[in-house]
Design an enzyme around this catalytic site. Structure first.
Site, PDB file in Angstrom:
ATOM      1  CG  HIS A 112      -0.255  -0.097   2.537  1.00  0.00           C
ATOM      2  ND1 HIS A 112      -0.907   0.149   3.729  1.00  0.00           N
ATOM      3  CD2 HIS A 112       1.026  -0.409   2.879  1.00  0.00           C
ATOM      4  CE1 HIS A 112      -0.079  -0.019   4.735  1.00  0.00           C
ATOM      5  NE2 HIS A 112       1.096  -0.356   4.249  1.00  0.00           N
ATOM      6  CG  HIS A 113       3.940   2.020   2.424  1.00  0.00           C
ATOM      7  ND1 HIS A 113       3.183   2.880   3.176  1.00  0.00           N
ATOM      8  CD2 HIS A 113       4.342   1.029   3.272  1.00  0.00           C
ATOM      9  CE1 HIS A 113       3.121   2.432   4.425  1.00  0.00           C
ATOM     10  NE2 HIS A 113       3.801   1.314   4.499  1.00  0.00           N
ATOM     11  CB  ALA A 114       3.752   1.332  -4.562  1.00  0.00           C
TER      12      ALA A 114
END
Length: 392
Positions: A133-135
């Site tokens: 979920h950080h990309a």
């Protein structure tokens, strides 16, 4: 409807490997799959194991910039050429051969699961290899190359979904998914995470509520370090159900990072496997109550790769399959042998529980203005509930 649930799995996802010593050890994926097998979850009558194809560039471009995709592909062919301007070749996201291919494969499992749920081929789908979920649209971040939850949501919108809710239970802020849909009122992102003042990525304050025209579409609960089962579950249930009811999603996408656990080496919450299991049960219930049963669940973070991650995500898959694993179940001896063969470790957890039975006070029972957890929940409710016509 051809089946209740799909477990999205291709053995190739184990190739998502940043190298020796990196916290994102792919053994956690292999051990989860083997525990699912050993406990017989895969043999349940309503679970199919399905391998989806990697996503192509046209799908990747629903979320990611073309120049970033090109940079990932170049670094994948020649890791030494990784361009740090794109977050590649950094300590968090070292480049490795085949990085583009395996990242697209993981994304493919989430997108394939979303398609199956939306098109009625399954009611639930789980991709525990996903949850990256950080990309960001133009860069890798926080061990994440392609943002599979955001890609799955974008694909749902492309297929005609008008309202998608995303609930992120990882210890870290779901910043990449939030950023992608910051200005899109069709997507409600809810993230419960450790306070940004004490943990990466340093974002996810309650006042971060969405862009112009999408006010209230981003929801952030910043939990105090040390929050345990009672407080964590209290916060989850004080925020999520009311917002889902008001929003009326057609699909629920959830992220189940196991790094909220007390034994996780990279964070500071104190949650048990038992509470994580209850949260998965709640997500299942929310899907049926608010989203006509349509549910895509992903994994996420989790760096206690033997004692926590496999048990938590096995519970998640079993719940989606309609065959929950009883808490007191002993882990099979064959799985403990697999742990030893892959890690050299003995003495792994012997049961599917941490031996706790978490309870929590509902928000309706009142709140303590001097309690840090209640202060965090109150701040979020005040920031976003009025935008949904709800009392704070």
């Amino acid at each position: 409807m051809s089946g209740r649930a799909q477990l999205m799995w291709d053995e190739g996802v184990i190739g998502y490997d940043f190298g020796r010593g990196h916290p994102m050890d792919p053994v956690r994926l292999a051990l989860t799959k083997r525990l699912i097998e050993s406990l017989g979850v895969e043999r349940g009558p309503d679970l199919s194991v399905v391998a989806a194809k990697p996503v192509g560039d046209s799908t990747l471009r629903l979320v990611h910039r073309a120049d970033y995709i090109d940079a990932v592909r170049r670094a994948s062919l020649d890791p030494a050429s990784a361009d740090q301007r794109y977050g590649l070749g950094t300590p968090d996201d070292p480049a490795f051969a085949g990085m583009h291919e395996v990242s697209a494969l993981i994304a493919g499992q989430s997108v394939g699961g979303a398609e199956a749920v939306w098109q009625g081929r399954a009611l639930h789908a789980v991709n525990f290899a996903g949850g990256l979920h950080h990309a960001m649209p133009g860069s890798a971040s926080g061990f994440c190359v392609y943002n599979d939850p955001a890609l799955a949501i974008a694909r749902l919108l492309e297929l005609g979904a008008e309202r998608v809710a995303y609930v992120d239970l990882d210890v870290h802020h779901g910043d990449g998914v939030e950023a992608v849909f910051w200005d899109d009122p069709r997507v409600l992102t809810i993230s419960l995470h450790e306070h940004p003042g004490t943990l990466f990525p340093g974002t996810g304050w309650p006042q971060e509520c969405g862009g112009e025209g999408a006010e209230g579409s981003a929801v952030n609960v910043a939990l105090p370090p040390g929050t345990g089962d009672e407080g964590w579950l209290r916060a989850v249930h004080a925020v999520v159900p009311e917002l889902l009811e008001a929003f009326g999603p057609q699909v629920l996408v959830s992220q189940h990072g196991a790094d909220t656990h007390v034994e996780d080496p990279l964070a500071h919450l104190a949650v048990s496997v038992d509470a994580q299991r209850l949260a998965a049960e709640s997500a299942h219930e929310w899907a049926h109550t608010y989203a006509e049963g349509r549910w895509l669940a992903t994994g996420g973070g989790g760096y206690a790769v033997v004692d926590v991650v496999p048990r938590t995500w096995t519970h998640l898959v079993a719940i989606a399959a309609g065959t929950p694993v009883p808490r007191e179940t002993e882990v099979p001896a064959e799985w403990l042998q697999e742990v030893y063969a892959r890690t050299g470790r003995t003495g792994a957890q012997q049961r599917m529980t941490d031996g706790l039975e978490p309870h929590w006070r509902g928000w309706g029972a009142g709140y303590d203005p001097a309690d840090r957890l209640d202060q965090a929940v109150r701040a979020t409710r005040r920031a976003v509930f009025p935008a949904h016509g709800l009392l704070p």
